[in-house]
Design a protein around this motif. Structure first.
Motif, PDB file in Angstrom:
ATOM      1  N   ILE A 192      51.155  33.908  43.336  1.00  0.00           N
ATOM      2  CA  ILE A 192      51.477  33.832  41.912  1.00  0.00           C
ATOM      3  C   ILE A 192      51.014  32.469  41.414  1.00  0.00           C
ATOM      4  CG2 ILE A 192      53.333  33.894  40.192  1.00  0.00           C
ATOM      5  CD1 ILE A 192      54.971  35.546  42.301  1.00  0.00           C
ATOM      6  N   ASP A 193      50.148  32.459  40.397  1.00  0.00           N
ATOM      7  CA  ASP A 193      49.633  31.212  39.811  1.00  0.00           C
ATOM      8  C   ASP A 193      50.508  30.879  38.606  1.00  0.00           C
ATOM      9  OD1 ASP A 193      48.288  29.276  38.358  1.00  0.00           O
ATOM     10  OD2 ASP A 193      46.300  30.134  38.688  1.00  0.00           O
ATOM     11  N   LEU A 194      51.324  29.827  38.745  1.00  0.00           N
ATOM     12  CA  LEU A 194      52.303  29.502  37.713  1.00  0.00           C
ATOM     13  C   LEU A 194      51.700  28.730  36.536  1.00  0.00           C
ATOM     14  CD1 LEU A 194      54.947  28.564  40.343  1.00  0.00           C
ATOM     15  CD2 LEU A 194      55.271  30.363  38.668  1.00  0.00           C
ATOM     16  N   VAL A 195      50.465  28.258  36.689  1.00  0.00           N
ATOM     17  CA  VAL A 195      49.806  27.556  35.589  1.00  0.00           C
ATOM     18  C   VAL A 195      49.118  28.557  34.661  1.00  0.00           C
ATOM     19  CG1 VAL A 195      48.027  25.869  34.969  1.00  0.00           C
ATOM     20  CG2 VAL A 195      49.484  25.472  36.956  1.00  0.00           C
ATOM     21  N   GLU A 196      48.311  29.438  35.266  1.00  0.00           N
ATOM     22  CA  GLU A 196      47.584  30.446  34.473  1.00  0.00           C
ATOM     23  C   GLU A 196      48.432  31.691  34.208  1.00  0.00           C
ATOM     24  OE1 GLU A 196      44.645  30.109  33.097  1.00  0.00           O
ATOM     25  OE2 GLU A 196      44.198  28.135  33.937  1.00  0.00           O
ATOM     26  N   LYS A 197      49.611  31.732  34.825  1.00  0.00           N
ATOM     27  CA  LYS A 197      50.554  32.851  34.654  1.00  0.00           C
ATOM     28  C   LYS A 197      49.908  34.196  35.004  1.00  0.00           C
ATOM     29  CE  LYS A 197      53.625  30.581  31.415  1.00  0.00           C
ATOM     30  NZ  LYS A 197      54.445  30.682  30.244  1.00  0.00           N
ATOM     31  N   ARG A 198      49.555  34.295  36.278  1.00  0.00           N
ATOM     32  CA  ARG A 198      48.950  35.551  36.752  1.00  0.00           C
ATOM     33  C   ARG A 198      49.218  35.738  38.244  1.00  0.00           C
ATOM     34  NH1 ARG A 198      42.689  33.507  35.813  1.00  0.00           N
ATOM     35  NH2 ARG A 198      42.644  32.009  37.512  1.00  0.00           N
ATOM     36  N   VAL A 199      49.046  36.973  38.705  1.00  0.00           N
ATOM     37  CA  VAL A 199      49.223  37.302  40.116  1.00  0.00           C
ATOM     38  C   VAL A 199      47.851  37.673  40.667  1.00  0.00           C
ATOM     39  CG1 VAL A 199      50.383  38.830  41.759  1.00  0.00           C
ATOM     40  CG2 VAL A 199      51.546  38.184  39.627  1.00  0.00           C
ATOM     41  N   LEU A 200      47.496  37.111  41.826  1.00  0.00           N
ATOM     42  CA  LEU A 200      46.174  37.374  42.401  1.00  0.00           C
ATOM     43  C   LEU A 200      46.304  37.859  43.835  1.00  0.00           C
ATOM     44  CD1 LEU A 200      46.052  34.368  40.719  1.00  0.00           C
ATOM     45  CD2 LEU A 200      43.652  34.961  40.879  1.00  0.00           C
ATOM     46  N   ASN A 201      45.317  38.649  44.267  1.00  0.00           N
ATOM     47  CA  ASN A 201      45.312  39.065  45.668  1.00  0.00           C
ATOM     48  C   ASN A 201      44.626  37.967  46.505  1.00  0.00           C
ATOM     49  OD1 ASN A 201      42.529  39.333  45.428  1.00  0.00           O
ATOM     50  ND2 ASN A 201      42.497  41.556  45.673  1.00  0.00           N
ATOM     51  N   PRO A 202      44.609  38.105  47.848  1.00  0.00           N
ATOM     52  CA  PRO A 202      44.048  37.015  48.668  1.00  0.00           C
ATOM     53  C   PRO A 202      42.588  36.686  48.336  1.00  0.00           C
ATOM     54  CG  PRO A 202      45.346  38.488  50.047  1.00  0.00           C
ATOM     55  CD  PRO A 202      45.252  39.144  48.701  1.00  0.00           C
ATOM     56  N   GLY A 204      41.394  36.556  45.373  1.00  0.00           N
ATOM     57  CA  GLY A 204      41.313  35.927  44.062  1.00  0.00           C
ATOM     58  C   GLY A 204      41.176  36.903  42.909  1.00  0.00           C
ATOM     59  N   LYS A 205      41.311  38.197  43.187  1.00  0.00           N
ATOM     60  CA  LYS A 205      41.237  39.207  42.108  1.00  0.00           C
ATOM     61  C   LYS A 205      42.593  39.257  41.380  1.00  0.00           C
ATOM     62  CE  LYS A 205      40.645  44.121  41.249  1.00  0.00           C
ATOM     63  NZ  LYS A 205      40.780  45.477  41.824  1.00  0.00           N
ATOM     64  N   ILE A 206      42.538  39.286  40.031  1.00  0.00           N
ATOM     65  CA  ILE A 206      43.779  39.292  39.238  1.00  0.00           C
ATOM     66  C   ILE A 206      44.440  40.676  39.312  1.00  0.00           C
ATOM     67  CG2 ILE A 206      44.748  39.008  36.919  1.00  0.00           C
ATOM     68  CD1 ILE A 206      42.376  37.093  36.349  1.00  0.00           C
ATOM     69  N   LEU A 207      45.704  40.695  39.727  1.00  0.00           N
ATOM     70  CA  LEU A 207      46.464  41.948  39.820  1.00  0.00           C
ATOM     71  C   LEU A 207      47.329  42.164  38.574  1.00  0.00           C
ATOM     72  CD1 LEU A 207      47.705  41.690  43.535  1.00  0.00           C
ATOM     73  CD2 LEU A 207      45.683  42.912  42.681  1.00  0.00           C
ATOM     74  N   ALA A 208      47.786  41.059  37.973  1.00  0.00           N
ATOM     75  CA  ALA A 208      48.640  41.162  36.776  1.00  0.00           C
ATOM     76  C   ALA A 208      48.693  39.807  36.084  1.00  0.00           C
ATOM     77  CB  ALA A 208      50.044  41.609  37.176  1.00  0.00           C
TER      78      ALA A 208
END
Length: 534
Positions: A192-202, A204-208
């Protein structure tokens, strides 16, 4: 659920002075925590190299870019401090890759005098290790801001909360999460990237993407995964007990943003680079006498934090690595070496990329420039446009292993003398001469340093040497405000006295007990474990 924000306004880079676009940093860690691998991945993520080399790999695999000395590549450890300059997102990054091996802590300490920030790499399975603790203490002495990268989350290890608890407890350092892992080891499913506010898979693809963390409770494909819900719960707990991010507190060295990732797999490396670029400090004032040097000062100043001989076997060269503290340096400038009082024309300054180099036409505060010289510059020297300023805080440490040098070929005494003096200037060893007798004596911090010393003297100077014990375990520089008392001490201890390469008296003791006894017997004498280089 917490909605702690990490948004920090950054100054537009077009409005900055050239020195403000510099980020000069080191990577510190315990051996084998993944520091050299992370260095390679950062260079690859910034587009500076095509693909990252691995420290140990199959035969024929590329060797790493920063470990360029033959012995480093054979052993898979960093022995010297490499310097790499590269561009990223409108910034110039100067990365100093420091030795993680404890025997080379002197070289590492001096390198840390030249940086404005550090990335601390921690193995998720091992937590804080001894060398990390030592290097952190050095950073703390200088209030160097630290970004924490917890490596190897794709392997089994301590939980994120356990790691945070241990780091805060052992280092007395506040942490704030920037990237949070979703599971670990075989369960690792991204972050979970708390700066860009997104969830990524290992990969680096954005999941949400989300506005507030609770929005993720509506994403069915995530919430159906118990590993993700557990990660979300532990993140919420971490945010409840940890402070939010404050740029000022980070720059003062009291708060560290923490990222979880895997250097080997390249996980979180791009975000680490972003953290360094957006939040990393610009060049800071440099401690000096009579006053600190502000980077905005128009006059050029810098100091030598490292000397490296024979980087290129084809040229018997000697490069002094200079950290610029202020002003705008241009090729061909004349600079004064404050120690010797002599001016020198700097006609072939260089930027580095491991062992590769290119001519530096100009440089500003924060930049690391290599100056070729034939023994005129040594570690600790201050260079200025004429001002009598001395950069402080670059010490020699009392050696922990003291050995007499034995030459197997008596015809090569002159070459051995040159080899030892060259390597002492570089900071690989300290060289002492007896006040009575003609022995060459070397002092080092650790056993591996002796191996490096003998290997380099044999390979680079063609002089085979061996070492033998002298019966001394402790070395201390001796000083006194009472000059006559110092003379009496030296006369009384003549057989135990040596001089360092600058002629300063050094007392050798058989062990710590004898050193303490000398202290008690001679109360007016100071016994020093460190001494400023100049």
């Amino acid at each position: 659920m917490s909605t702690q924000s990490l948004a920090v306004e950054a100054t537009p880079r077009t409005d900055l002075e050239p020195f403000q676009t510099r980020r000069t940093f080191a990577i510190i860690s315990h051996p084998d925590a993944g520091k050299t691998t992370l260095t390679e991945r950062l260079l690859a993520a910034a587009g500076a190299i095509q693909s990252a080399g691995m420290v140990r790999g199959k035969a024929g695999a590329r060797s790493t870019r920063s470990d360029w000395m033959e012995m480093e590549q054979q052993r898979g450890i960093s022995i010297t401090s490499s310097v790499m300059t590269f561009e990223y997102d409108g910034l110039t990054l100067n990365l100093l890759d420091t030795p993680g091996h404890s025997d080379f802590s002197e070289d590492t300490y001096r390198t840390l005098t030249a940086v404005d920030a550090a990335i601390m790499v921690i193995d998720a399975a091992k937590g804080i290790e001894s060398q990390t603790l030592k290097l952190f203490e050095v950073c703390r002495l200088r209030d160097i801001p630290i970004i924490t990268f917890i490596n190897k989350v794709d392997r089994e290890g301590l939980s994120p909360l356990e790691l945070i608890d241990e780091i805060q407890g052992k280092l007395a350092l506040d942490l704030t999460p920037v990237l949070w892992p979703i599971g670990q080891g075989v369960d690792f499913g991204g972050y979970i990237d708390l700066v860009e506010k997104r969830v990524l898979n290992p990969q680096g693809k954005i999941l949400a993407e989300y506005g507030a963390l609770e929005d993720l409770l509506d994403v069915e494909e995530l919430i159906d995964n118990p590993v993700f819900t557990n990660a979300l719960e532990t993140l919420e707990m971490a945010q409840a007990m940890l402070p939010g991010f404050e740029l000022k507190t980070f720059h003062e060295g009291h708060l560290s943003p923490v990222l979880f990732g895997s250097a080997l797999k390249g996980v979180s490396v791009a975000e680490l680079l972003r953290t360094l670029g957006d939040w990393g400090p610009e060049p800071r004032p440099q401690p000096a006498l009579p006053a600190p040097i502000p980077p905005s000062d128009k006059k050029v100043s810098g100091f030598v934090f490292k000397v490296q001989a024979n980087m290129d076997a084809n040229h018997r060269d000697r490069i002094a690595f200079v950290r610029l503290c202020s002003g705008k340096f241009a090729r061909g400038m004349r600079l004064k070496n404050v120690r010797s009082g002599k001016d020198m024309a700097v006609s072939n300054p260089m930027f580095f990329f491991g062992s590769n180099r290119e001519l530096a036409e100009e440089a500003v505060a924060g930049d690391i420039v290599g100056i070729p010289n034939h023994g005129t510059l040594s570690v600790g020297d201050t260079l200025t446009e004429g001002a009598n300023i001395n950069v402080t805080g670059i010490p020699n440490f009392a050696p922990e292993i003291i050995r007499r040098v034995r030459l197997t070929d008596a015809m090569k005494t002159k070459q051995m003398s040159k080899a030892l003096n060259d390597l002492a200037e570089e900071g690989v060893t300290q060289v002492f001469r007896r006040m009575m007798g003609a022995d060459w004596i070397v002092g080092v911090v650790g056993q591996l340093q002796l191996e490096v010393l003998s290997a380099r003297v044999a390979k680079e100077y063609g002089v085979p040497i061996t070492f033998e014990s002298l019966g001394f375990e402790v070395a201390r520089w001796v000083e006194s405000e009472d000059g006559e008392e110092l003379k009496r001490f030296i006369a009384a201890q003549k057989t135990n006295m040596v001089e360092d390469r600058n002629g300063a008296p050094v007392f050798l003791a058989q062990n710590a007990w004898w050193a303490d006894r000398a202290k008690q017997d001679w109360p007016k004498i100071e016994f020093l474990t460190t001494k400023e280089r100049h």
